[in-house]
Design a protein around this motif. Structure first.
Motif, PDB file in Angstrom:
ATOM      1  N   ASP A  62       5.284 -13.432 -59.067  1.00 51.29           N
ATOM      2  CA  ASP A  62       5.851 -13.609 -57.730  1.00 51.29           C
ATOM      3  C   ASP A  62       7.269 -14.165 -57.801  1.00 51.29           C
ATOM      4  OD1 ASP A  62       4.219 -16.753 -56.731  1.00 51.29           O
ATOM      5  OD2 ASP A  62       5.688 -16.291 -58.275  1.00 51.29           O
ATOM      6  N   SER A 213      -3.828 -16.149 -42.033  1.00 46.46           N
ATOM      7  CA  SER A 213      -2.656 -15.554 -42.688  1.00 46.46           C
ATOM      8  C   SER A 213      -1.509 -15.408 -41.703  1.00 46.46           C
ATOM      9  CB  SER A 213      -3.011 -14.215 -43.338  1.00 46.46           C
ATOM     10  OG  SER A 213      -3.082 -13.189 -42.384  1.00 46.46           O
ATOM     11  N   TRP A 229      -4.025 -16.823 -49.668  1.00 46.41           N
ATOM     12  CA  TRP A 229      -3.618 -15.423 -49.622  1.00 46.41           C
ATOM     13  C   TRP A 229      -2.573 -15.128 -48.550  1.00 46.41           C
ATOM     14  CZ3 TRP A 229      -9.188 -12.976 -50.013  1.00 46.41           C
ATOM     15  CH2 TRP A 229      -9.661 -13.170 -51.319  1.00 46.41           C
ATOM     16  N   ILE A 233       1.400 -13.726 -48.915  1.00 44.97           N
ATOM     17  CA  ILE A 233       2.057 -12.613 -48.226  1.00 44.97           C
ATOM     18  C   ILE A 233       3.320 -13.106 -47.535  1.00 44.97           C
ATOM     19  CG2 ILE A 233       1.865 -10.876 -46.436  1.00 44.97           C
ATOM     20  CD1 ILE A 233      -1.046 -10.753 -46.847  1.00 44.97           C
ATOM     21  N   ARG A 237       7.081 -11.627 -48.368  1.00 46.49           N
ATOM     22  CA  ARG A 237       7.413 -10.552 -47.440  1.00 46.49           C
ATOM     23  C   ARG A 237       8.846 -10.084 -47.538  1.00 46.49           C
ATOM     24  NH1 ARG A 237       7.493 -15.154 -43.788  1.00 46.49           N
ATOM     25  NH2 ARG A 237       9.236 -15.084 -42.347  1.00 46.49           N
ATOM     26  N   VAL A 247       3.296  -8.690 -52.311  1.00 48.07           N
ATOM     27  CA  VAL A 247       2.669  -8.627 -50.989  1.00 48.07           C
ATOM     28  C   VAL A 247       1.438  -7.738 -50.995  1.00 48.07           C
ATOM     29  CG1 VAL A 247       3.356  -8.613 -48.584  1.00 48.07           C
ATOM     30  CG2 VAL A 247       5.070  -8.393 -50.325  1.00 48.07           C
ATOM     31  N   GLY A 251      -2.468  -8.859 -49.729  1.00 41.07           N
ATOM     32  CA  GLY A 251      -2.793  -8.112 -48.517  1.00 41.07           C
ATOM     33  C   GLY A 251      -4.064  -7.307 -48.718  1.00 41.07           C
TER      34      GLY A 251
ATOM     35  N   TRP C 145       1.657  -7.647 -41.383  1.00 37.99           N
ATOM     36  CA  TRP C 145       1.585  -6.789 -42.554  1.00 37.99           C
ATOM     37  C   TRP C 145       1.811  -5.332 -42.119  1.00 37.99           C
ATOM     38  CZ3 TRP C 145       2.412  -5.532 -47.016  1.00 37.99           C
ATOM     39  CH2 TRP C 145       1.559  -4.926 -47.923  1.00 37.99           C
TER      40      TRP C 145
END
Lengths: 280, 518, 335
Positions: A62, A213, A229, A233, A237, A247, A251, C145
């Motif tokens: 990451d 999230s 989690w 994300i 992002r 991501v 996801g 998302w």
């Protein structure tokens, strides 16, 4: 309760069997994930940040150079446990209020349910921001915010069930026999409500997980370096273009978990809810 | 909402351009579109300390003196010359007689005095840096005196944020809120651009002012549009699609990628905005212990941060002041030495200590710095708990010694390039967090205070430099701060943008009044 | 009618309770808006002066009393940051969000109702299974998302839709009377601006509606299944009535009513979730406004947003109640 043993007989097709297996696996990861992680989920290495997936790091790294797979496995605990924490507390509080409301009856009952109705419209995101500002942004703040927003669902549901049960003839007989209220609640209401509640519960798992999230996305939620989690994300992002794995995998994890529990919930509803029995 | 006409060449300018071809009086053309991630609260020059407000106003209003982009000392703007009295208390300014406000009225000393009086009455944020300012007086139509209660060296520099408003336009709206309501959505300036459309959460557009007193030499844009886009990935998409020309808030990775891409330029301005870990010197816990802080001072790798978090876009700090500033004293902060820190931890039995850090999660750099600190200290057995907060919440926690966390992250954005703006703000006990200021280490050293106050009241630059150097040495010996970085002001833009230069006195703004778009 | 009066009274009471709780919450918050308002290097004295100007030094009860009083006269207070009446701020920020939610709800209804009906009719078939799995999948995708993915693919990569904003650059100075660009553009006789606004709404509305539509399909399906099992359907079929006629004339209207309640609530929830989509697509709206208000501890603005969202929720539910009453006068919900 008998439902737990019977559940193994419920799946009618491959998809449902898969869902049960996946959910079981995820629960196991939530408990043992930390031990399965191949690398330290918190070890920072700015030099290798955003490294693409390789044999060494199956899901890449990451933005701070941490192994995504290890964070995913360790983070399962945070995400799943917070979700269950919210649901457990909301279940207890919501049902207590719902059952109490039914027994109070009259205008008190009406008032409580109206308050629950209005409360449903309270924007959870705003509330979460407020909690974050008050308690400091943290997973705890997010959990409190969701508990605060979610209890009306169960209050209304349990009130509906309780009212329905109380109107049955056998309750009248029980009252005539002098059965005290608390026994009625424990031995009649809760067992009968269980089936309906468990359906709602499994469906809510995905909703709560997504809500957590979403809260991480706007800045409330697990603090660094926790690998929740949703927070993963949110962190990644900005790298959607260049480092999609940061991501994509969290996801996917949320998606697969949510989907599995949804399928299970649907399956339970089919098996347990008598009004939906299909004509064979 | 006043509406302004689009710039059209008047007959006089056409005639001039025919008669005097040597003077390149080019009509402004084209539009400059700038993306910005934070929406402005209002248009009031009283709030120009806020960078999102300032970035709109910097070309809409004029000040008595101003820092041009790329300069570190002031140039005359509305004032042509000024003098200071012997005792350093009275500053007399001669004003230009050809300045027109956007409504066509002429600027006089009345407007200057009105502006200052209004700012004082409104407890405006821009007056915070004016030191012991007392009052203003009209001497004649184009002469004004500003009187201080005590001498203040950086006074002239502080005037660069005092935007002069038109008394005729603003006075009728003073009522009981000092025109804050009116100026929040209207403007009364004299600068090259006027506000044409104010939709603060969506878009703000400025249009070149026809009767601008400075004239329009060279190439300029006719319209400047600010688009408020919060997400870095969205800003990047818009930049690549050609829908914005400047995207300042994309990620460091993306900026790096654009550096090598045709069609885009990435400007790295030498910013002077240090990022600090301010350590609570008044803490009852280990942070209050000087030796502990000395250990902490060696646990952060600034080079790593510069190389891999800022991707080289910045400079290595050497103490709390930017190294190229007058008055900088080298070597006042300890370097990265985790081994030495470990030795100190073992010697003093500091393993198992827990520290709290507060920071703003929205800022990529702050988060990365906290992560590095967490990781380094974890190796020593010290746990660092991070708490992301919003600005007002964090500011509120340092107002009280009991609620101040062990470490707070905070930038210093100096309003003008003078050591006073950094050292006094961050280390004078008068400005300690519990006194409402930005000295979040709650640092209090009477010797340092005396040096800082003396330097503030002197106008002898050499003397001031010496005093500040000494102050830094004393500060360094107390280890109240770890200077994390001196990040560059990195702005990604389309290569069609010409003339952009970073302005060190107006951080996070753009010199759109000097820019042209191909 | 008595029912509605009672409902209204209780709702207003509950709204009041909501406001009290939010007000308390925002005052318990350690964020100090006086510090932000006073600006950097203000010093304790100045901050205290600003705090006094803002009225923050009075007791909690006094502050609430003053606020409640103003509320009753329709004054939502003044934002300490924009220095404008909050009502004006909301008039500017609410329409874009409402517009987005209306379009998203339209997509929701257009998809949920027919699909719910059809999957109920063909209960147990492949078609039903496929739709159900897709719906469950859709319910597992986080809104932001989806928004990011849609933006990166349809807008940034393939340039089919615009990346961000409410209108294209050429229309940037368009100002409507109501703030609802879809309506304003038509009133102003500008179908080109209407088209532009629609193009800018498609991706965000789709992202916002996906989750809710997935749930909507399943709720409708459940309701329709119950309808299909009813005796009158058997009777109609026995009499030889066409399937389409049965579905359109009887099952659909009767089955839609219970799901209406949920759709009504979804309207309110969508409004609360707009911030996720507004951030990504750079649209103004009540979500962004609320986030900014909380991050600045602009107390009155936060309370105002909660009030307004609560009111919208209330209104949506009331509309649903009226519809239910109108559609089935022999049934009264809640008795």
């Amino acid at each position: 309760m008998t439902a737990r043993a019977e559940i193994l007989g419920y799946p009618k097709n491959a998809v449902e069997k898969m869902a049960l297996i996946i959910a079981a696996v995820i629960m196991l990861i939530a408990i043992f994930g930390g031990f399965l992680a191949p690398h330290d989920p918190l070890l920072i290495d700015f030099r290798s940040k955003l490294e693409a997936p390789s044999w060494e790091h199956l899901m890449g790294k990451d933005g701070s150079g941490r192994d995504v797979l290890s964070r995913l496995l360790t983070g399962a605990q945070l995400t799943i446990l917070s979700t269950f924490a919210v649901i457990a507390v909301v279940l207890v509080i919501g049902c207590s209020i719902g059952i109490l409301s039914t027994f109070l009856g009259g205008w008190a009952d009406n008032l409580l349910m109206r308050i629950a109705d209005i409360w449903l419209g309270f924007p959870p995101l705003i509330l979460a921001l407020g909690f974050a500002a008050a308690l400091g942004a943290s997973l705890e703040a997010a959990i409190w915010a969701l508990i605060f927003s979610w209890w009306p669902n169960y209050a209304r549901l349990s009130r509906m069930i309780t009212a329905d049960i109380l109107s049955q003839k056998y309750i009248a007989s029980a009252s005539a026999l002098g059965v005290p209220t608390w026994r009625k609640v424990v031995f009649y209401i809760i067992p009968n409500a269980f089936d309906v509640l468990i359906i709602q519960l499994t469906l809510d798992i995905s909703a709560v997980m997504l809500a957590i999230s979403g809260l991480s996305f706007i800045g409330v939620g697990a603090q660094i370096p926790a690998p929740e989690w949703g927070a993963m994300i949110a962190d990644g992002r900005n790298f959607v273009n260049t480092a999609w794995w940061v991501v994509a995998y969290p996801g996917l994890a949320i998606f697969v978990t949510a989907l599995s529990f949804n399928i299970i919930g649907d399956m339970l509803r089919r098996e347990l809810d008598p009004t939906l029995r299909r004509n064979t | 909402m006043t509406v302004f006409k689009k710039f059209t060449p008047t007959a006089s300018i056409l005639a001039l351009s025919l008669a005097l071809p040597a003077i390149a009086l080019a009509e402004p053309t084209g539009v400059l579109i700038i993306a910005e991630n934070e929406t402005p609260e209002n248009l009031d020059p009283a709030n120009a300390t806020n960078s999102t407000v300032n970035q709109l106003l910097v070309g809409v209003y004029d000040a008595l003196v101003q820092f041009e982009a790329g300069e570190t000392s002031v140039s005359p703007q509305l004032a042509t010359e000024w003098s200071v009295s012997e005792d350093g208390l009275t500053y007399t300014f001669t004003l230009r007689d050809d300045v027109m406000f956007h409504d066509g009225t002429r600027m006089t000393a009345d407007d200057v005095v009105f502006t200052l009086d209004r700012l004082q009455a409104a407890s405006a944020a821009v007056t915070n840096d004016m030191g012991p300012y007392g009052s203003a007086k009209v001497v004649d139509d184009y002469t004004v005196s500003l009187i201080l209660d005590a001498p203040f060296g950086p006074f002239i520099s502080a005037l660069s944020r005092i935007y002069i408003v038109s008394k005729a336009q603003v006075e009728p709206h003073m009522s009981d809120d000092n025109a804050r309501g009116w100026l929040a959505v209207n403007e009364a300036g004299s600068g090259p651009y006027a506000v044409a459309n104010y939709k603060p959460t969506e878009i703000v557009s400025l249009i070149a002012s026809e009767n601008y007193w400075g004239g329009w030499e060279g190439d300029h844009v006719a319209e400047v549009v600010f688009r408020y886009i919060g997400e870095p990935s969205t800003q990047l998409a818009l930049l690549k699609a050609g829908e914005v020309h400047i995207a300042p808030d994309i990620t460091v990775q993306d900026k790096l990628a654009l550096m090598g891409t045709d069609g885009f330029t990435v400007d790295v301005g030498a910013a002077a905005t240090p990022l600090y870990f301010q350590i609570n010197t008044e803490s009852d816990g280990p942070a209050g212990d000087l030796e502990f802080r000395r250990m902490l001072a060696q646990t952060f790798d600034r080079q790593l941060h510069l190389d891999f978090v800022l991707q080289g876009m910045g400079s290595l700090p050497d103490g709390p002041l930017p190294p190229n500033w007058a008055g900088h004293a080298p070597g006042t902060e300890l370097g990265f030495d985790l081994e030495a820190a470990k030795a100190m931890v073992d010697e003093n039995g500091w393993g198992d200590v827990t520290l709290s850090v507060r920071y703003l999660p929205a800022i990529e750099e702050e988060q990365a710095a906290v992560e590095q600190l967490q990781s380094n200290l974890a190796q020593l057995g010290i746990t660092v708990e991070a708490e992301g907060m919003t600005w007002p919440a964090q500011a509120a926690t340092v107002q009280n010694l009991e609620t101040t966390s062990d470490i707070n992250m905070i930038y210093n954005f100096p309003s003008f390039p003078d050591p006073h703006a950094i050292l006094n703000t961050s280390f004078n006990s008068q400005n300690a967090g519990h006194n409402g200021g930005y000295n979040w280490a709650q640092y209090s050293n009477p010797e340092v205070d005396a040096l800082l106050n003396e330097a503030a009241s002197s106008s002898d630059q050499a003397k001031r430099a010496a005093l500040y150097a000494k102050a830094q040495q004393l500060i360094g010996a107390d280890y109240p701060v770890i200077t994390v970085s001196l990040p560059g002001s990195v702005v990604a833009m389309s290569s069609a943008v010409k003339g952009y230069t970073y302005n060190v006195a107006h951080h996070q703004t753009f010199n759109y009044m000097d820019i042209s778009v191909d | 009618m008595n029912y509605f009066v009672q409902r209204l009274a209780f709702s207003i009471l509950s709204l009041f309770v909501l406001v009290v709780i939010t007000f308390l919450l925002s005052h318990v918050v350690p964020g100090d808006s006086a510090i932000v308002a006073a600006g950097p290097n203000a010093g304790a004295e100045k901050i205290a002066a600003v705090r006094q100007q803002m009225g923050l030094d009075k007791s909690l009860l006094t502050q609430f009393g003053l606020y409640a009083g103003k509320l009753l006269s329709g004054d939502l207070g003044t934002s300490w940051f924009t220095h404008q009446p909050i009502l004006d701020d909301l008039k500017r920020e609410l329409p874009p969000s409402l517009e987005l939610v209306v379009v998203a709800m339209t997509i929701n209804l257009l998809v949920s109702l027919p699909l719910g009906l059809l999957t109920a009719r063909y209960n147990g078939t492949r078609f039903d299974d496929i739709v159900r799995v897709i719906a469950m999948a859709g319910a597992g995708l986080p809104i932001f998302w989806t928004a990011i993915l849609l933006q990166q693919s349809f807008a940034a990569e393939w340039r089919i839709f615009p990346v961000a904003g409410r209108l294209g650059f050429d229309n940037r100075n368009f100002d409507g009377a109501t703030g609802f660009y879809l309506m304003d553009s038509l009133f102003a006789g500008r179908p080109d601006i209407f088209a532009d606004a629609v193009m800018h709404l498609i991706l965000p509305a789709f992202a916002l509606s996906l989750l809710f539509t997935a749930v909507g399909v399943r709720i409708t399906r459940t309701a329709m299944i119950s309808e299909f099992r009813k005796d009158y359907v058997l009777l109609a079929r026995a009499k030889g009535a066409g399937e389409v006629r049965i579905m359109a004339r009887h099952v659909f209207p009767n089955g839609a009513t219970p799901s209406l309640t949920v759709f009504g609530m979804q309207f309110g929830w969508m409004l609360g979730a707009t911030v996720l989509v507004e951030e990504i697509f750079g649209r103004p709206g009540i979500g962004r406004y609320a986030v900014k208000a909380v991050t600045q501890s602009d107390i009155h603005a936060v309370v105002a947003v909660v009030l307004v969202v609560g009111l919208v929720f209330l209104a949506a539910n009331l509309v649903v109640d009226i519809l239910l009453y109108a559609l089935s006068p022999h049934k009264r919900s809640g008795s």
